[in-house]
Design a protein around this motif. Sequence first.
Motif, mmCIF file in Angstrom:
data_model
loop_
_atom_site.group_PDB
_atom_site.id
_atom_site.type_symbol
_atom_site.label_atom_id
_atom_site.label_comp_id
_atom_site.label_asym_id
_atom_site.label_seq_id
_atom_site.Cartn_x
_atom_site.Cartn_y
_atom_site.Cartn_z
ATOM 1 N N SER A 278 0.802 -1.220 0.000
ATOM 2 C CA SER A 278 0.000 0.000 0.000
ATOM 3 C C SER A 278 0.838 1.274 0.000
ATOM 4 O O SER A 278 0.302 2.358 -0.208
ATOM 5 C CB SER A 278 -0.925 0.001 1.228
ATOM 6 N N TYR A 279 2.150 1.189 0.254
ATOM 7 C CA TYR A 279 3.003 2.373 0.213
ATOM 8 C C TYR A 279 4.416 1.933 -0.180
ATOM 9 O O TYR A 279 4.763 0.744 -0.142
ATOM 10 C CB TYR A 279 3.005 3.117 1.550
ATOM 11 N N ASP A 280 5.243 2.891 -0.574
ATOM 12 C CA ASP A 280 6.526 2.604 -1.215
ATOM 13 C C ASP A 280 7.432 1.714 -0.378
ATOM 14 O O ASP A 280 8.104 0.838 -0.907
ATOM 15 C CB ASP A 280 7.250 3.916 -1.545
ATOM 16 N N LEU A 281 7.505 1.971 0.916
ATOM 17 C CA LEU A 281 8.463 1.244 1.739
ATOM 18 C C LEU A 281 7.837 0.069 2.498
ATOM 19 O O LEU A 281 8.473 -0.463 3.407
ATOM 20 C CB LEU A 281 9.125 2.202 2.737
ATOM 21 N N GLU A 282 6.634 -0.335 2.135
ATOM 22 C CA GLU A 282 6.043 -1.456 2.881
ATOM 23 C C GLU A 282 6.889 -2.716 2.725
ATOM 24 O O GLU A 282 7.066 -3.490 3.670
ATOM 25 C CB GLU A 282 4.604 -1.725 2.440
ATOM 26 N N GLY A 283 7.418 -2.969 1.554
ATOM 27 C CA GLY A 283 8.280 -4.124 1.347
ATOM 28 C C GLY A 283 9.537 -4.054 2.204
ATOM 29 O O GLY A 283 9.990 -5.072 2.746
ATOM 30 N N ALA A 284 10.094 -2.847 2.334
ATOM 31 C CA ALA A 284 11.279 -2.685 3.183
ATOM 32 C C ALA A 284 10.962 -3.026 4.628
ATOM 33 O O ALA A 284 11.772 -3.639 5.332
ATOM 34 C CB ALA A 284 11.795 -1.246 3.079
ATOM 35 N N TYR A 285 9.755 -2.633 5.076
ATOM 36 C CA TYR A 285 9.343 -2.953 6.444
ATOM 37 C C TYR A 285 9.019 -4.438 6.595
ATOM 38 O O TYR A 285 9.298 -5.040 7.636
ATOM 39 C CB TYR A 285 8.139 -2.112 6.853
ATOM 40 N N MET A 286 8.418 -5.055 5.576
ATOM 41 C CA MET A 286 8.108 -6.480 5.665
ATOM 42 C C MET A 286 9.381 -7.285 5.897
ATOM 43 O O MET A 286 9.425 -8.171 6.751
ATOM 44 C CB MET A 286 7.408 -6.956 4.381
ATOM 45 N N VAL A 287 10.398 -6.989 5.121
ATOM 46 C CA VAL A 287 11.667 -7.711 5.260
ATOM 47 C C VAL A 287 12.380 -7.294 6.548
ATOM 48 O O VAL A 287 12.853 -8.136 7.316
ATOM 49 C CB VAL A 287 12.561 -7.459 4.037
ATOM 50 N N GLY A 288 12.447 -5.996 6.796
ATOM 51 C CA GLY A 288 13.158 -5.500 7.972
ATOM 52 C C GLY A 288 12.571 -6.003 9.274
ATOM 53 O O GLY A 288 13.319 -6.331 10.210
ATOM 54 N N MET A 289 11.239 -6.101 9.327
ATOM 55 C CA MET A 289 10.619 -6.559 10.563
ATOM 56 C C MET A 289 10.914 -8.030 10.826
ATOM 57 O O MET A 289 11.080 -8.453 11.968
ATOM 58 C CB MET A 289 9.117 -6.310 10.511
ATOM 59 N N HIS A 290 10.995 -8.834 9.755
ATOM 60 C CA HIS A 290 11.401 -10.226 9.954
ATOM 61 C C HIS A 290 12.848 -10.300 10.442
ATOM 62 O O HIS A 290 13.192 -11.167 11.262
ATOM 63 C CB HIS A 290 11.235 -11.016 8.653
ATOM 64 N N GLY A 291 13.671 -9.404 9.944
ATOM 65 C CA GLY A 291 15.051 -9.357 10.420
ATOM 66 C C GLY A 291 15.125 -9.005 11.893
ATOM 67 O O GLY A 291 15.832 -9.664 12.672
ATOM 68 N N ILE A 292 14.386 -7.988 12.306
ATOM 69 C CA ILE A 292 14.397 -7.568 13.704
ATOM 70 C C ILE A 292 13.830 -8.659 14.601
ATOM 71 O O ILE A 292 14.362 -8.946 15.678
ATOM 72 C CB ILE A 292 13.608 -6.253 13.865
ATOM 73 N N ALA A 293 12.738 -9.298 14.175
ATOM 74 C CA ALA A 293 12.119 -10.350 14.992
ATOM 75 C C ALA A 293 13.098 -11.493 15.225
ATOM 76 O O ALA A 293 13.190 -12.042 16.334
ATOM 77 C CB ALA A 293 10.851 -10.862 14.310
ATOM 78 N N GLY A 294 13.862 -11.870 14.195
ATOM 79 C CA GLY A 294 14.837 -12.931 14.367
ATOM 80 C C GLY A 294 15.969 -12.533 15.291
ATOM 81 O O GLY A 294 16.387 -13.293 16.170
ATOM 82 N N ALA A 295 16.466 -11.306 15.115
ATOM 83 C CA ALA A 295 17.580 -10.832 15.940
ATOM 84 C C ALA A 295 17.175 -10.686 17.396
ATOM 85 O O ALA A 295 18.005 -10.818 18.298
ATOM 86 C CB ALA A 295 18.090 -9.496 15.393
ATOM 87 N N LEU A 296 15.890 -10.431 17.652
ATOM 88 C CA LEU A 296 15.419 -10.220 19.018
ATOM 89 C C LEU A 296 15.382 -11.502 19.838
ATOM 90 O O LEU A 296 15.763 -11.531 21.003
ATOM 91 C CB LEU A 296 14.003 -9.626 18.998
ATOM 92 N N THR A 297 14.879 -12.573 19.244
ATOM 93 C CA THR A 297 14.439 -13.705 20.048
ATOM 94 C C THR A 297 15.356 -14.916 20.057
ATOM 95 O O THR A 297 15.454 -15.606 21.073
ATOM 96 C CB THR A 297 13.056 -14.173 19.564
ATOM 97 N N ILE A 298 16.033 -15.222 18.950
ATOM 98 C CA ILE A 298 16.647 -16.538 18.820
ATOM 99 C C ILE A 298 17.907 -16.677 19.672
ATOM 100 O O ILE A 298 18.277 -17.787 20.071
ATOM 101 C CB ILE A 298 16.942 -16.855 17.337
ATOM 102 N N ALA A 299 18.572 -15.566 19.980
ATOM 103 C CA ALA A 299 19.776 -15.662 20.810
ATOM 104 C C ALA A 299 19.444 -16.060 22.244
ATOM 105 O O ALA A 299 20.284 -16.649 22.933
ATOM 106 C CB ALA A 299 20.532 -14.336 20.798
ATOM 107 N N ALA A 300 18.237 -15.754 22.706
ATOM 108 C CA ALA A 300 17.884 -16.034 24.108
ATOM 109 C C ALA A 300 18.011 -17.520 24.460
ATOM 110 O O ALA A 300 18.611 -17.853 25.490
ATOM 111 C CB ALA A 300 16.482 -15.512 24.408
ATOM 112 N N PRO A 301 17.463 -18.458 23.662
ATOM 113 C CA PRO A 301 17.645 -19.876 24.019
ATOM 114 C C PRO A 301 19.100 -20.339 23.968
ATOM 115 O O PRO A 301 19.479 -21.271 24.689
ATOM 116 C CB PRO A 301 16.801 -20.615 22.968
#
Length: 611
Positions: A278-301
């Motif tokens: 729906s907007y120019d950078l939505e794809g950038a956010y789709m990919v970036g948010m998956h990157g952030i979600a992975g970096a946030l959680t997987i190191a904890a275990p």
Amino acid sequence: MALLSFLFISSILIAVTLWKRFTSREKIPKGLKPLPGPKGYPIVGSVPDVPEKNSFIKFADWGKEYGPIYNVNLAGHNHVWISSDQISKDLLAKKGAIYSDRPHIPALLSDNRTSSQYLPLLSKNEGWTRQRKFANTIMKESERALFHRYPELEAKRMLVELMDDPARYNHALESFISRVTCRLAWGHSNASDELKQRARELLIGVSPTGALGNKLPFLMSLPDWLVPAKAWERRRAATERKFFEVMQGQVESDMQEKKAPQSWMRTFLENRTKWGCSYDLEGAYMVGMHGIAGALTIAAPMQTFCLAMCFYPQYLPMLQEELDRVCGDRLPRAEDRPNLPFLRSVIRECLRWRPPVPTGIPHYLTQDDEYNGYHIPKGSVMHPLEWAIARDPQMYPDPEAFNPLRYMDSSYPTYQEPLTEYPTIINISQFGYGRRVCQGQTVADEDLLIGIGSIAWLFNIKRLSGDNTELTEPAVVADPEKVERMSIGINEKASISCEELNTGIEPTPTKEEVILSKFSYPGSSATMSEKANKKEELKKTVIIDPTLDFTTLLIAKPLPFKFDLTVRDGVRAAKARKFFQESEDNGDYKEPREFWGENQGRDKKLGWGKV
């Protein structure tokens, strides 16, 4: 003047809160009853009773008192806590049509429910639907390609960093996850430091105990100059947006030069019109948010694994025996998965014993509902309380103990066959319920298999000599406010002393001890008589659980601690360095990229904020 304005606005907001409380009391439909729960106080509800440190234990304790589903008033908002996997499935999965929204996070400037910037935090709408379709595509593609061998590549670098500077194990583990995620998202690892920082700052923004705007939402309606926390969030959001834009531009440039490695962003750009953004950078956010979600959680275990091996050392030799038998003189690979059931058991138990999101990711109820005769009002924030769900004694006997054998022995309720497939972390409760199940769980599964497996293949992990902290029957209570740093998560007044535990009755061996007695291996656990002698020595001392020193944000990670991390032998160390050198000679590792100039832009318009 600013202070007077602040006090005036605060007074108005308190008056409005009181008015709403006493004029809009919830009407309970005939034949139903309200959910049980703590009574609380005027205006603030039960907020004073919830400790900031390890609050999930307090909510679990309330579940024992009020039942597996109860509500708590937190500053005028109704929060429903669920301590049962079955009830979570009945409501959040089977009734997903009304339980799949997300609550508003006031500290974020863009509305997380509708902005299409934060997929895990979006409410159920068109943006959420199209982004989930994209996520489903990129995860399937990655899985089919064995995640492009990125975890195996980065494990080599992680092991060398751990050998060279074991004291910085936390940095090495988090960098491993961030680099793998960066490669998956954009094809390169050189933005991993920036991704870690973006993840840290966003975690503060979304955590109830993080940004001030989540504790005092009315502050977000005031001007930036009056509220530094709001100005901090505005700068964080602008920096995040620019970072995602730059990373998308880098992949576009790589594609034009026909040198773009496979990545989620490349998948997006190759079919840019397909996703209906729906907007120019939505794809950038789709990919970036998956990157952030992975970096946030997987190191904890992975950090939990180090913690568990220090306090439950009997399992490391068993894990190393399996890795040596299957992998020999090489590091573990994706194809080894069916032959590594004990490694998978250890990973599964790390997520159960210390869940990375112990309070669960909240859902939001969009209309009134009822469950077993109880009324659940519209607008309730629903919490599948992972800490309690993972401690159901019927499913997990002796739940406070770290015990991967519960997935390997058929006498446990968690045992499943075939062992070439089970145990697995795929679709466990820690990844959510219903329509909000985490779509990146296969990435987490692969990262943990390769990461933890590689560490155990190369290293021995031991508690420091002279550390006499004991873990016998840990006292798990909720108020740690006045406890010293190493008195972790425990209220000294509520702790259990060894003298109180000494009833004069010889302890009965646990199921874990009975099973372990069948094994003979270096580092076998102490005999029952040795344990009894230890208890005698510890009489009149307070038992403190040192494995509960966790961060206070939504993603709960063990805080850094000291332990011995040593290579198992020189031959393995030489092989690990050789593996790394071969990849380095191949040009697989690039220097970290700085995006904001000197000092990471801390004094500039865009750059790293204080965390």
